[in-house]
Design a protein around this motif. Structure first.
Motif, PDB file in Angstrom:
ATOM      1  N   PHE A 154       0.840  -1.189   0.000  1.00 56.14           N
ATOM      2  CA  PHE A 154       0.000   0.000   0.000  1.00 56.14           C
ATOM      3  C   PHE A 154       0.878   1.243   0.000  1.00 56.14           C
ATOM      4  O   PHE A 154       1.859   1.324   0.751  1.00 56.14           O
ATOM      5  N   THR A 155       0.524   2.179  -0.869  1.00 51.98           N
ATOM      6  CA  THR A 155       1.261   3.438  -0.962  1.00 51.98           C
ATOM      7  C   THR A 155       0.270   4.594  -0.872  1.00 51.98           C
ATOM      8  O   THR A 155      -0.946   4.387  -0.836  1.00 51.98           O
ATOM      9  N   SER A 156       0.795   5.806  -0.864  1.00 55.81           N
ATOM     10  CA  SER A 156      -0.081   6.980  -0.821  1.00 55.81           C
ATOM     11  C   SER A 156      -0.952   7.074  -2.071  1.00 55.81           C
ATOM     12  O   SER A 156      -2.024   7.691  -2.059  1.00 55.81           O
ATOM     13  N   ALA A 157      -0.503   6.431  -3.161  1.00 59.39           N
ATOM     14  CA  ALA A 157      -1.258   6.473  -4.416  1.00 59.39           C
ATOM     15  C   ALA A 157      -2.288   5.352  -4.532  1.00 59.39           C
ATOM     16  O   ALA A 157      -3.087   5.339  -5.467  1.00 59.39           O
ATOM     17  N   GLY A 158      -2.264   4.397  -3.613  1.00 60.37           N
ATOM     18  CA  GLY A 158      -3.209   3.283  -3.698  1.00 60.37           C
ATOM     19  C   GLY A 158      -2.569   1.970  -3.300  1.00 60.37           C
ATOM     20  O   GLY A 158      -1.945   1.863  -2.240  1.00 60.37           O
ATOM     21  N   ALA A 159      -2.695   0.958  -4.157  1.00 62.79           N
ATOM     22  CA  ALA A 159      -2.165  -0.375  -3.849  1.00 62.79           C
ATOM     23  C   ALA A 159      -1.418  -0.925  -5.051  1.00 62.79           C
ATOM     24  O   ALA A 159      -1.748  -0.628  -6.202  1.00 62.79           O
ATOM     25  N   GLN A 160      -0.400  -1.717  -4.764  1.00 62.70           N
ATOM     26  CA  GLN A 160       0.275  -2.517  -5.772  1.00 62.70           C
ATOM     27  C   GLN A 160       0.010  -3.972  -5.422  1.00 62.70           C
ATOM     28  O   GLN A 160       0.533  -4.485  -4.430  1.00 62.70           O
ATOM     29  N   ALA A 161      -0.830  -4.622  -6.212  1.00 61.92           N
ATOM     30  CA  ALA A 161      -1.262  -5.989  -5.916  1.00 61.92           C
ATOM     31  C   ALA A 161      -1.028  -6.865  -7.143  1.00 61.92           C
ATOM     32  O   ALA A 161      -1.703  -6.715  -8.160  1.00 61.92           O
ATOM     33  N   LYS A 162      -0.055  -7.757  -7.063  1.00 64.90           N
ATOM     34  CA  LYS A 162       0.298  -8.648  -8.177  1.00 64.90           C
ATOM     35  C   LYS A 162       0.349 -10.088  -7.663  1.00 64.90           C
ATOM     36  O   LYS A 162       0.634 -10.333  -6.487  1.00 64.90           O
ATOM     37  N   ALA A 163       0.091 -11.036  -8.543  1.00 63.46           N
ATOM     38  CA  ALA A 163       0.107 -12.439  -8.130  1.00 63.46           C
ATOM     39  C   ALA A 163       0.293 -13.339  -9.341  1.00 63.46           C
ATOM     40  O   ALA A 163       0.046 -12.938 -10.475  1.00 63.46           O
ATOM     41  N   TYR A 164       0.731 -14.568  -9.063  1.00 59.96           N
ATOM     42  CA  TYR A 164       0.765 -15.587 -10.113  1.00 59.96           C
ATOM     43  C   TYR A 164       0.377 -16.940  -9.538  1.00 59.96           C
ATOM     44  O   TYR A 164       0.490 -17.194  -8.332  1.00 59.96           O
ATOM     45  N   LEU A 165      -0.119 -17.787 -10.410  1.00 60.98           N
ATOM     46  CA  LEU A 165      -0.434 -19.177 -10.094  1.00 60.98           C
ATOM     47  C   LEU A 165       0.048 -20.017 -11.270  1.00 60.98           C
ATOM     48  O   LEU A 165      -0.308 -19.741 -12.421  1.00 60.98           O
ATOM     49  N   VAL A 166       0.865 -21.022 -10.989  1.00 62.59           N
ATOM     50  CA  VAL A 166       1.388 -21.913 -12.020  1.00 62.59           C
ATOM     51  C   VAL A 166       0.914 -23.326 -11.713  1.00 62.59           C
ATOM     52  O   VAL A 166       1.144 -23.840 -10.616  1.00 62.59           O
ATOM     53  N   GLN A 167       0.251 -23.952 -12.676  1.00 65.39           N
ATOM     54  CA  GLN A 167      -0.219 -25.323 -12.524  1.00 65.39           C
ATOM     55  C   GLN A 167       0.512 -26.223 -13.501  1.00 65.39           C
ATOM     56  O   GLN A 167       0.488 -25.978 -14.716  1.00 65.39           O
ATOM     57  N   VAL A 168       1.164 -27.230 -12.964  1.00 75.02           N
ATOM     58  CA  VAL A 168       1.919 -28.197 -13.768  1.00 75.02           C
ATOM     59  C   VAL A 168       1.110 -29.483 -13.844  1.00 75.02           C
ATOM     60  O   VAL A 168       0.914 -30.165 -12.833  1.00 75.02           O
ATOM     61  N   LEU A 169       0.629 -29.819 -15.020  1.00 73.89           N
ATOM     62  CA  LEU A 169      -0.209 -30.994 -15.183  1.00 73.89           C
ATOM     63  C   LEU A 169       0.646 -32.237 -15.394  1.00 73.89           C
ATOM     64  O   LEU A 169       1.870 -32.164 -15.579  1.00 73.89           O
ATOM     65  N   SER A 170      -0.001 -33.384 -15.365  1.00 76.42           N
ATOM     66  CA  SER A 170       0.744 -34.635 -15.491  1.00 76.42           C
ATOM     67  C   SER A 170       1.385 -34.740 -16.871  1.00 76.42           C
ATOM     68  O   SER A 170       0.831 -34.266 -17.873  1.00 76.42           O
ATOM     69  N   GLY A 171       2.554 -35.358 -16.914  1.00 77.41           N
ATOM     70  CA  GLY A 171       3.249 -35.567 -18.180  1.00 77.41           C
ATOM     71  C   GLY A 171       4.287 -34.525 -18.519  1.00 77.41           C
ATOM     72  O   GLY A 171       4.994 -34.654 -19.529  1.00 77.41           O
ATOM     73  N   VAL A 172       4.420 -33.492 -17.696  1.00 72.04           N
ATOM     74  CA  VAL A 172       5.413 -32.446 -17.952  1.00 72.04           C
ATOM     75  C   VAL A 172       6.802 -32.984 -17.616  1.00 72.04           C
ATOM     76  O   VAL A 172       7.005 -33.646 -16.596  1.00 72.04           O
ATOM     77  N   SER A 173       7.766 -32.695 -18.474  1.00 65.13           N
ATOM     78  CA  SER A 173       9.120 -33.213 -18.289  1.00 65.13           C
ATOM     79  C   SER A 173       9.779 -32.574 -17.071  1.00 65.13           C
ATOM     80  O   SER A 173       9.486 -31.434 -16.707  1.00 65.13           O
ATOM     81  N   GLN A 174      10.686 -33.324 -16.450  1.00 62.33           N
ATOM     82  CA  GLN A 174      11.418 -32.794 -15.299  1.00 62.33           C
ATOM     83  C   GLN A 174      12.264 -31.600 -15.698  1.00 62.33           C
ATOM     84  O   GLN A 174      12.434 -30.658 -14.911  1.00 62.33           O
TER      85      GLN A 174
END
Length: 281
Positions: free
Chosen positions: A168-188
């Motif tokens: 939170f800043t005087s100008a408002g908010a900085q709100a960032k996020a990520y979600l990573v989903q690794v499904l079956s079969g993805v190589s190591q």
């Protein structure tokens, strides 16, 4: 349909969204990995203002708003299917709700501070035809980020990485996020590359597509979905009136004997007042 996350796509997104909130859904060219990256500056700032929050309670509400938006990865994109996120502790509760179109709202009651000893995390997601599916897990971790990670590990059984940044800043908010989903079969090799990219990732000064590009570095990222994000409450006079009609007639009469019946929406603080005549009593 997809677009390569190249310089032209980045410029198009910057010009279209400017400073508005939005989520980007992206994938690498050759692996079953989905990446959701989010900017929710205005939505979090609105929640803070509506509920008059400061300090840790404002942070908790902000993280809950982002958690609900990340959880929309579990419902059909660009639909009105909803996900409800709730953390209940001995000292209070924080609730947020978002749909597949990026509309989100929330409220906080009591003082459910992070660093909890015990609590329950509940996720309710709408499936087809509005049928709800509920998952309940204990609150595990020092904060909402860790609690949400534990939920995905226990309930969704999909290898998941997530993080959220809130300031939170005087100008408002900085709100960032990520979600990573690794499904079956993805190589190591790809998993190792994702983990290395995440270790080197910084949220600061980056838009959602730029965060996605860093996460999928050397994997030819492609854009497959977009949605604008906003704090939105669909409450209405009709819904408020219906909630009053659920009361016992004697209880409602007692309220009306003291003046107009009043309903306050927990999510947006909008006040609805009804006279005896309006309720036809």
């Amino acid at each position: 349909m997809y677009r390569d996350l190249d310089a032209q796509t980045r410029e198009d997104l910057r010009l279209y969204f400017q400073d508005r909130d939005y989520m980007v859904v992206s994938v690498p060219k050759d692996e079953l990995i989905r990446v959701y990256t989010l900017q929710a500056n205005h939505a979090v700032a609105v929640a803070k203002r509506i509920h008059n929050l400061e300090g840790q309670r404002a942070e908790l509400m902000g993280y809950a708003i982002m958690s609900a938006l990340l959880l929309t990865s579990l419902v059909k994109h660009a639909t009105e299917q909803k996900v409800l996120f709730k953390v209940q502790t001995d000292s209070g509760v924080v609730v947020s709700e978002a749909d597949g179109k990026g509309r989100v709202r929330g409220f906080i009651e009591g003082d459910p501070q992070e660093g909890w000893v015990s609590g329950v995390l509940t996720v309710v997601k709408e499936l087809r035809l509005g049928v709800p599916y509920t998952s309940i897990v204990p609150v595990v971790g020092r904060n909402l980020k860790e609690a949400l990670s534990f939920y995905f590990e226990q309930s969704e059984q999909t290898k998941t990485y997530l993080d959220m940044h809130l300031e939170f800043t005087s100008a408002g908010a900085q709100a960032k996020a990520y979600l990573v989903q690794v499904l079956s079969g993805v190589s190591q090799r790809s998993i190792d590359l994702i983990e290395e990219n995440l270790r080197n990732l910084s949220f600061l000064g980056k838009r959602p597509e730029e965060i996605a590009i860093e996460i999928l570095k050397d994997m030819e990222p492609r854009l497959i979905g977009l949605k604008e994000v906003e704090y939105y409450c669909p409450c209405s006079e009709e819904i408020a009136r219906s909630s009053l009609m659920l009361l016992q007639e004697e209880e409602l009469q007692d309220i009306l004997n003291e003046g107009p019946a009043e309903v306050v929406c927990k999510f947006c603080k909008r006040v609805y007042r009804f006279s005896r005549e309006q309720l036809m009593l």
